[in-house]
Design a protein around this motif. Structure first.
Motif, PDB file in Angstrom:
ATOM      1  N   GLY A 252       0.827  -1.198   0.000  1.00  0.00           N
ATOM      2  CA  GLY A 252       0.000   0.000   0.000  1.00  0.00           C
ATOM      3  C   GLY A 252       0.861   1.248   0.000  1.00  0.00           C
ATOM      4  O   GLY A 252       2.097   1.199  -0.053  1.00  0.00           O
ATOM      5  N   PHE A 253       0.255   2.399   0.067  1.00  0.00           N
ATOM      6  CA  PHE A 253       0.967   3.679   0.106  1.00  0.00           C
ATOM      7  C   PHE A 253       1.936   3.824  -1.072  1.00  0.00           C
ATOM      8  O   PHE A 253       2.966   4.485  -0.965  1.00  0.00           O
ATOM      9  CB  PHE A 253       1.741   3.851   1.422  1.00  0.00           C
ATOM     10  N   GLY A 254       1.618   3.169  -2.185  1.00  0.00           N
ATOM     11  CA  GLY A 254       2.489   3.236  -3.352  1.00  0.00           C
ATOM     12  C   GLY A 254       3.724   2.377  -3.241  1.00  0.00           C
ATOM     13  O   GLY A 254       4.630   2.499  -4.075  1.00  0.00           O
ATOM     14  N   GLU A 255       3.791   1.523  -2.249  1.00  0.00           N
ATOM     15  CA  GLU A 255       4.962   0.660  -2.041  1.00  0.00           C
ATOM     16  C   GLU A 255       4.591  -0.777  -2.388  1.00  0.00           C
ATOM     17  O   GLU A 255       4.039  -1.520  -1.570  1.00  0.00           O
ATOM     18  CB  GLU A 255       5.458   0.759  -0.595  1.00  0.00           C
ATOM     19  N   SER A 256       4.905  -1.177  -3.602  1.00  0.00           N
ATOM     20  CA  SER A 256       4.622  -2.521  -4.078  1.00  0.00           C
ATOM     21  C   SER A 256       5.920  -3.168  -4.540  1.00  0.00           C
ATOM     22  O   SER A 256       6.670  -2.582  -5.323  1.00  0.00           O
ATOM     23  CB  SER A 256       3.614  -2.478  -5.227  1.00  0.00           C
TER      24      SER A 256
END
Length: 294
Positions: A252-256
Motif C-alpha cells: 500500500g501507500f504506493g509501495e509494491s
C-alpha cells in the motif's frame, strides 16, 4: 559406483511455490551409489537447495513407497545431460540453466538400501512445520532488506546512485550484500562496506555511528508494513525448476514489491506476530543484519 536404472528423464514439475506440500509422483530416474539412492520424479513439493546461491536450505520430509516411509536425507538441484545420459548434482553441475540438451531437475537423496524403479508411484511429503519456518525467515529477510534501504535513503547517501530498488530507494542491500542465509524464522545478511560503496556515495562513517538509530528506524518501518497484513503472492512463469518465479507484496501507500526469488515463502504478512532486525559490526568493513520473525 553408480548404478543407473533408467536412460530417460523429464524436467521436474515443482509445487512448493504453490504451497503444495504433498504429491503423488511417478519416478523418472533412479541412481544408486554405495551411500545413497538419488531419485527424480515427474512432480515434487520439495524445495531443493540451489547450487548457485544456496541461501535457502533444502526441505525436509519423507518418501512413501508401498506403505513404508523413508526419510529424504537431502534435496539438491540437478542437471541432466541428455546426450550422455548423465546426472550432475549440486556444485558438480557444469552448465548454466537454459543450456540446450540439459534438463534441470530436483534430486531427492535417500538411504542406499532403498529399492526403487522407474515408473514406480511414490508419495512425497514435506515437513510442513520446517518449510513454514524457512518461509517465514525468507520473506522476513526480503522485507528487512527493503526497510534498510528505505531508512538509509533518508540520510546516508551524499549522491545519487544508478542502482535503485523497486521502491525507488538506493539499493544498499544489492550493492553491499556478500552472503545470505535463511534458517528457521531467521534470515542473516552479510554486507561489505568497502571503498567501492563509499565511492558510490554512501556515508559509511555516519552510518556506522548511527547503527543503533538505524536499527530502531528499520524495525519501525517493519512494524508499519506488518500492520497492512498484505498478501504475498508467488508469480510463476511455469512449473519447471528453471522457470522464473517472483515474490510479490503490495504494502500500500504506493509501495509494491516484485522481485525474482526461487524460495518458499509465506502467503500473507498476517502470518507474522513481528519482525525485528539486529545490526552488528563484525569488523571495520563487515556488517551483519540478523532478521528474526515471530
Amino acid at each position: 559406483m553408480s548404478e543407473v536404472i533408467s536412460n530417460q528423464v523429464l524436467m521436474s514439475k515443482v509445487l512448493f511455490s504453490k504451497g503444495i506440500t504433498s504429491s503423488t509422483s511417478c519416478i523418472q530416474w533412479v541412481e544408486k551409489t554405495d551411500t545413497s539412492t538419488y531419485v527424480i520424479v515427474d512432480q515434487t513439493p520439495f524445495h531443493p537447495v540451489s547450487h548457485i546461491w544456496p541461501d535457502h536450505p533444502a526441505d525436509k520430509g519423507f518418501l512413501v513407497f508401498e506403505g513404508k516411509q523413508y526419510t529424504v536425507t537431502d534435496c539438491v538441484t540437478g542437471a541432466f545431460d541428455v546426450k550422455n545420459n548423465k546426472l550432475y548434482k549440486g556444485r558438480d553441475i557444469p552448465v548454466k540453466r537454459g543450456e540446450e540438451g540439459w534438463h534441470f531437475v530436483v534430486v531427492h537423496e535417500l538411504a542406499s538400501d532403498l529399492v526403487l524403479n522407474v515408473s514406480d508411484t511414490v508419495e512425497l511429503n514435506v515437513d510442513e512445520g520446517y518449510q513454514a519456518a524457512l518461509s517465514r525467515g525468507h520473506s522476513a529477510g526480503h522485507l528487512a532488506s527493503y526497510a534498510l534501504n528505505k531508512v538509509l535513503e533518508q540520510t546516508y547517501w551524499r549522491k545519487d546512485a544508478s542502482r535503485k530498488d523497486v521502491l525507488n530507494n538506493r539499493d544498499f542491500h544489492s550493492y553491499a550484500q556478500v552472503l545470505s542465509l535463511v534458517s528457521e524464522n531467521k534470515s542473516t545478511d552479510s554486507y561489505r562496506l568497502g571503498k567501492t560503496l563509499k565511492k558510490r556515495g554512501l556515508n559509511v562513517a555516519e552510518m556506522l555511528a548511527d547503527l543503533a538509530l538505524i536499527e530502531t528506524k528499520v524495525n519501525d518501518v517493519l512494524a508499519i508494513w506488518l500492520e497492512t497484513k498484505a498478501p504475498v503472492v508467488m508469480k510463476c512463469e511455469g512449473d519447471a525448476l528453471t522457470d522464473s518465479r517472483y515474490w510479490c507484496c503490495d504494502l500500500g501507500f504506493g509501495e509494491s514489491i516484485t522481485m525474482p526469488c526461487g524460495g518458499s515463502h509465506v502467503r500473507s504478512l498476517a502470518e507474522y506476530k513481528g519482525i525485528q532486525i539486529a545490526l552488528t559490526l563484525k569488523s571495520e568493513q563487515d556488517l551483519e543484519m540478523i532478521t528474526t520473525a515471530s
